[in-house]
Design a protein around this motif. Structure first.
Motif, PDB file in Angstrom:
ATOM      1  N   UNK A 385      31.999  48.258  -8.039  1.00 35.29           N
ATOM      2  CA  UNK A 385      30.797  47.736  -7.392  1.00 35.29           C
ATOM      3  C   UNK A 385      29.981  46.869  -8.348  1.00 35.29           C
ATOM      4  N   UNK A 386      29.765  47.360  -9.579  1.00 35.60           N
ATOM      5  CA  UNK A 386      28.945  46.606 -10.531  1.00 35.60           C
ATOM      6  C   UNK A 386      29.598  45.271 -10.885  1.00 35.60           C
ATOM      7  N   UNK A 387      30.916  45.278 -11.100  1.00 37.62           N
ATOM      8  CA  UNK A 387      31.614  44.028 -11.425  1.00 37.62           C
ATOM      9  C   UNK A 387      31.486  43.032 -10.276  1.00 37.62           C
ATOM     10  N   UNK A 388      31.744  43.495  -9.047  1.00 35.65           N
ATOM     11  CA  UNK A 388      31.625  42.607  -7.887  1.00 35.65           C
ATOM     12  C   UNK A 388      30.207  42.144  -7.664  1.00 35.65           C
ATOM     13  N   UNK A 389      29.257  43.064  -7.821  1.00 32.72           N
ATOM     14  CA  UNK A 389      27.844  42.740  -7.639  1.00 32.72           C
ATOM     15  C   UNK A 389      27.399  41.667  -8.629  1.00 32.72           C
ATOM     16  N   UNK A 390      27.811  41.825  -9.890  1.00 34.43           N
ATOM     17  CA  UNK A 390      27.445  40.857 -10.924  1.00 34.43           C
ATOM     18  C   UNK A 390      28.030  39.478 -10.631  1.00 34.43           C
ATOM     19  N   UNK A 391      29.327  39.440 -10.319  1.00 32.46           N
ATOM     20  CA  UNK A 391      29.996  38.152 -10.104  1.00 32.46           C
ATOM     21  C   UNK A 391      29.485  37.448  -8.846  1.00 32.46           C
ATOM     22  N   UNK A 392      29.289  38.199  -7.768  1.00 32.49           N
ATOM     23  CA  UNK A 392      28.766  37.598  -6.537  1.00 32.49           C
ATOM     24  C   UNK A 392      27.344  37.086  -6.755  1.00 32.49           C
ATOM     25  N   UNK A 393      26.566  37.805  -7.543  1.00 38.31           N
ATOM     26  CA  UNK A 393      25.208  37.356  -7.856  1.00 38.31           C
ATOM     27  C   UNK A 393      25.230  36.045  -8.636  1.00 38.31           C
ATOM     28  N   UNK A 394      26.200  35.916  -9.557  1.00 39.36           N
ATOM     29  CA  UNK A 394      26.334  34.677 -10.324  1.00 39.36           C
ATOM     30  C   UNK A 394      26.698  33.507  -9.405  1.00 39.36           C
ATOM     31  N   UNK A 395      27.689  33.746  -8.516  1.00 42.06           N
ATOM     32  CA  UNK A 395      28.140  32.690  -7.602  1.00 42.06           C
ATOM     33  C   UNK A 395      27.009  32.271  -6.661  1.00 42.06           C
ATOM     34  N   UNK A 403      19.179  40.625 -15.836  1.00 38.01           N
ATOM     35  CA  UNK A 403      18.711  41.886 -16.393  1.00 38.01           C
ATOM     36  C   UNK A 403      18.599  42.984 -15.352  1.00 38.01           C
ATOM     37  N   UNK A 404      18.373  42.603 -14.095  1.00 31.44           N
ATOM     38  CA  UNK A 404      18.164  43.601 -13.045  1.00 31.44           C
ATOM     39  C   UNK A 404      19.455  44.004 -12.343  1.00 31.44           C
ATOM     40  N   UNK A 405      20.561  43.294 -12.602  1.00 31.85           N
ATOM     41  CA  UNK A 405      21.810  43.578 -11.884  1.00 31.85           C
ATOM     42  C   UNK A 405      22.304  44.993 -12.151  1.00 31.85           C
ATOM     43  N   UNK A 406      22.368  45.398 -13.416  1.00 32.14           N
ATOM     44  CA  UNK A 406      22.850  46.727 -13.759  1.00 32.14           C
ATOM     45  C   UNK A 406      22.008  47.842 -13.168  1.00 32.14           C
TER      46      UNK A 406
END
Length: 430
Positions: A385-395, A403-406
């Motif tokens: 979830x965290x990996x997908x959440x981070x990458x989708x947020x970047x895209x 800083x708030x993603x984690x």
């Protein structure tokens, strides 16, 4: 009187957080600074504060408080960080923060055990794992001088700074494990992160001092550091109030600043608790001073010397007065440190690199902490979830700041895990 002290500490600390003046969580100070300078909105700041601190309150502060029947300062001040930053900074938000902060302090005195048990009713109690979000922050924070050196003076000097700081940290760990430093019959532990940070800052400032000013140039005292320190100095009365209150509460054996002195105090060993608090304060000075100078956000406990005052003062009223005086002196000392730094353009110019280094390290530390917390809540799914959440947020162009993603992702995983368990789609992690 005991209840009054704790209620007042809760009220004042919540006001300081709400007005962006001071926060207890060391990792939050650079983040509050980002908000002050307009790069982070209030909602994201509040969510980050909640995610970074709430798990520590439940998983660290409150258990120690319950076990010793003495308030560990983390229990109240991490809570008031959340309260102050979640409430709006306006004419009604500040009084509301003060009211909730006071009630929270009263709640700590009135009873904690029932509050902790309340969360046991969740199928997946993710509050303790949530404390892992902030775990990497203090440890990784010691690397920011090396990163700042690399940004300003080149990668070779940055690597050298990092290697030496890492070696010093491990030497401090060895000294602590072997009990090589003693005062009387008491073994004194030094703060390994604090020692590494001292070394890193020495390297940074030595390199910066060697950077000469160009001919005809003059040093402007209204530099980044001086501006930040002036913003702290104008609020010194608030620091004196809360410093005096905390020193007084410590003298009344109501609270302590760390688990070691708390346990010693609970056993009636007040002098030993004071020695332990003093050793901790020495290691904490570089962390608090450097973050304060670079961010303009102070700590409500200052360099933590007010706990030492509380332990060794003969009565509560003298503790209150000396505690206020000590934190006043600390704030004034920051001003002299900033003026010293202003004499050297290399040091003054390092301000922006320090801020950028802090931000980059926090982005990494909070992402790692969020991933670890998420995987503890829902093994396997958490990392996914965290990996997908981070990458989708970047895209998506970073609608949520890095800083708030984690922290936000870890909270989301906790909620999702409870929903999945409720529908029988996931077993409760052991």
């Amino acid at each position: 009187m005991e209840t009054l002290f704790v209620v007042l500490i809760g009220m004042v600390a919540a006001i300081l957080a709400n007005r962006n003046i001071a926060v207890f969580n060391d990792g939050l100070r650079p983040i509050v600074s980002e908000h002050i300078e307009g790069r982070l909105n209030r909602r994201e700041l509040g969510l980050t504060a909640f995610a970074m601190s709430f798990g520590l309150v439940i998983g660290f502060g409150i258990p120690f408080t319950i076990s010793a029947s003495i308030i560990l300062i983390h229990s109240i001040l991490l809570g008031t960080d959340i309260i102050g930053l979640l409430t709006p900074k306006n004419k009604w938000g500040t009084p509301v923060a003060a009211l909730i902060g006071g009630l929270y302090g009263w709640g700590l005195i009135a009873g904690l055990e029932g509050f902790v048990k309340l969360f046991d009713y969740l199928p997946v109690n993710f509050l303790e794992p949530l404390g892992e979000v902030g775990t990497p922050v203090v440890v990784t924070f010691m690397a920011f001088p090396a990163l700042a050196v690399a940004m300003q003076f080149g990668i070779k000097k940055g690597v050298l700074t990092f290697v030496v700081a890492a070696l010093v940290r491990q030497l401090a760990v060895f000294v602590n494990e072997q009990g090589l430093i003693t005062i009387g019959d008491n073994v004194v532990s030094i703060n390994q992160e604090g020692m590494a940070l001292i070394v890193g800052m020495i390297f940074l400032f030595v390199y910066a001092i060697k950077e000469k000013a160009s001919e005809g140039s003059s040093v402007d005292l209204a530099s980044l550091f001086s501006d930040k320190v002036r913003s702290i100095k104008k609020n010194v009365v608030f620091f004196m109030v809360i410093g005096g209150l905390i020193a007084g509460a410590t003298n009344l054996m109501l609270m302590a600043g760390d688990p070691i002195s708390l346990n010693l105090l609970s056993e009636g060993q007040t002098a030993d608790a004071g020695i332990a608090a003093a050793a901790r304060a020495i290691g904490f000075i570089p962390l608090v001073a450097s973050t304060a100078i670079a961010t303009g956000v102070y700590s409500p406990v200052g360099f933590t010397l007010i706990f030492v005052v509380g332990f060794f003062s003969p009565n509560v009223w003298l503790a209150l007065i000396i505690g206020a005086a000590i934190i006043f002196a600390e704030v004034m000392l920051l001003s002299y440190i900033a003026r010293f730094l202003d004499k050297y353009p290399g040091v003054r110019n390092s301000g922006e690199n320090i801020r950028n280094a802090m931000t980059k390290l926090l982005e990494v530390a909070l992402l790692i902490g969020g991933a670890n917390a998420s995987n503890m809540i829902a093994p396997g799914f958490g990392f996914f979830f965290i990996a997908g959440f981070y990458l989708l947020n970047e895209v998506a162009g970073r609608p949520i700041v890095r800083m708030a993603v984690g922290p936000v992702g870890a909270i989301a995983v906790g909620i999702i895990a409870n929903i999945l368990v409720a529908f029988g789609l996931m077993t409760i992690p052991q």
